[in-house]
Design a protein around this motif. Structure first.
Motif, mmCIF file in Angstrom:
data_model
loop_
_atom_site.group_PDB
_atom_site.id
_atom_site.type_symbol
_atom_site.label_atom_id
_atom_site.label_comp_id
_atom_site.label_asym_id
_atom_site.label_seq_id
_atom_site.Cartn_x
_atom_site.Cartn_y
_atom_site.Cartn_z
ATOM 1 N N ASP A 99 0.890 -1.151 0.000
ATOM 2 C CA ASP A 99 0.000 0.000 0.000
ATOM 3 C C ASP A 99 0.937 1.211 0.000
ATOM 4 O O ASP A 99 1.641 1.470 0.977
ATOM 5 N N HIS B 205 0.495 1.952 -5.617
ATOM 6 C CA HIS B 205 0.418 0.672 -4.920
ATOM 7 C C HIS B 205 0.918 -0.468 -5.809
ATOM 8 O O HIS B 205 1.046 -0.297 -7.017
ATOM 9 N N ARG C 217 -10.585 6.144 -0.376
ATOM 10 C CA ARG C 217 -9.912 7.384 -0.751
ATOM 11 C C ARG C 217 -8.427 7.236 -1.062
ATOM 12 O O ARG C 217 -7.876 8.052 -1.796
ATOM 13 N N TYR D 105 -7.160 4.559 -2.614
ATOM 14 C CA TYR D 105 -6.975 3.560 -3.676
ATOM 15 C C TYR D 105 -7.735 3.869 -4.962
ATOM 16 O O TYR D 105 -7.582 3.154 -5.955
ATOM 17 N N PHE E 193 -2.113 0.954 -9.588
ATOM 18 C CA PHE E 193 -1.560 -0.293 -9.036
ATOM 19 C C PHE E 193 -0.680 -0.972 -10.080
ATOM 20 O O PHE E 193 -1.140 -1.207 -11.201
#
Lengths: 247, 247
Positions: free
Chosen positions: B11, B57, B126, B128, B240
């Motif tokens: 994260d 992430h 919020r 991600y 990501f």
């Protein structure tokens, strides 16, 4: 003077709970800080349906406050949502009569508790799910849930730190658990909940899920009216205050 | 001496990116700190498939390192996952030949970018999801995605801060966007990606979604080979690194 009722959501991760206290910042303080700023320094007191503990989240917490400002109602929600920190928001703001009370008028509440049941952690869910590695017996927990439903004295599922003076009899309309892949979702609807009650019920149901207790132990625990007979208190971060009901 | 390859998740919210740098703590530092502790103070260098920026992430970042320890392979994953902070984890650890290189041997990568497209914020997403209030034209963005696919010189979609000296030609095998309620998920698979490339592509596609550009503007932007013709760089927290491919 107008009384306003709001539905608020918050991520409890970075708060020392809902209610103002000596150590740590709280959701109530953030709300009152913003309202006091909007009222040019005059202190505005916010009343919630009830407190939530440190780390506990809310999807549908209800609050009320009184104001002399004459903002159009649609601006309240936007103004509050804009001024509040990113982990608190307002999803609804509406005028209510001056005898409405967010705490005394509740007729029921719903809580949900989220479990991540997998050998692997999910780091993106770590603040919102309680991670349990060992497989849980979901049918056994479903059986146990049926014994939670109904009108009972929940003293065994109440923290001794509770300041409830009167009866600890509450009615649970729904206690259930649903499985969705690696997620388990506990759902509890009831007339009211005692201090730590949902977390102690979940902790006890998890012991059933681990075969440390039988589903039929639940009525025995209830009957004892003694906190020592129930299971551990499940951690706060899986718990969400989901909805508050009024007449 | 054994070379070990790991798949890691992190994260990125609380990190100044993947790669060690002067200011702020990074994922690489956390990994090297833990490995150095396991090797009784001897510094262990970790090589990743590539860096990720602050706030980005990873679900499937790949790293390698060399060790003289003779732990059973199944213990590596557990030891690392246990010692790492709660926002970094190891999902796989396996022995590889000593000529494997996490960075030079990549044959492709997949990135995903998450958007929360709703008038209402979702405070629990919020960190991600990039929150966009205004409704987006998804079919127009799908059309635009088709022009991204294929082999192109992506200079227009590369940050001028890039230190790539050679060719900026890359092959994108898949560029797509899927809608799932209020969620939009962009998916990009390609032979390689330039610095900020996915975030600049997403920022440009969002301008198509807002009718500030036409889908058919994409080939024109590509042709210009100039960063100034593309859209804004989308913020990091929706991005990501999803998967890294090797032979």
């Amino acid at each position: 003077m107008q009384r306003i009722r709001c539905i608020i959501q918050y991520d409890g991760t970075n708060y020392a709970g809902y209610q103002v206290q000596l150590n740590g910042n709280t959701v109530q303080e953030e709300l009152e800080k913003v309202l006091t700023k909007m009222h040019k320094g005059r202190r505005i007191k916010v009343i919630a349906s009830g407190r939530t503990d440190s780390g506990v989240h809310a999807i549908g917490q209800v609050i009320h406050f009184d104001t002399e400002l004459t903002l159009p109602m649609e601006n309240w929600k936007r103004a509050l949502a804009t001024m509040l920190p990113a982990d608190i928001t307002v999803t609804k703001a509406e005028p209510v009569s001056s005898d409405f009370h967010a705490r005394y008028d509740t007729t029921g509440k719903e809580y949900r508790y989220f479990i991540w049941n997998s050998k692997e952690p999910n780091i993106f869910k770590r603040h919102y799910y309680y991670h349990i590695r060992k497989e849980l017996d979901v049918p056994a927990m479903k059986d146990a849930c049926r014994y939670i439903e109904g009108e009972h004295d929940f003293t065994s599922f109440c923290s001794p730190k509770s300041d409830v003076k009167g009866s600890k009899v509450r009615t649970i309309h729904q206690a259930s658990v649903a499985q969705r892949g690696e997620e388990l979702i506990f759902q509890f609807k009831g007339s009211g909940f005692l201090y730590n009650m949902v977390r102690i019920i979940v902790g006890t149901l998890l012991e059933v899920g681990h075969h440390e207790r039988e589903p039929a132990d639940i009525p025995f625990i209830i009957e004892k009216e003694n906190r020592e007979f129930a299971g551990n208190t499940a951690p706060p971060h899986g718990l969400f205050l989901w909805k508050v009901d009024y007449e």
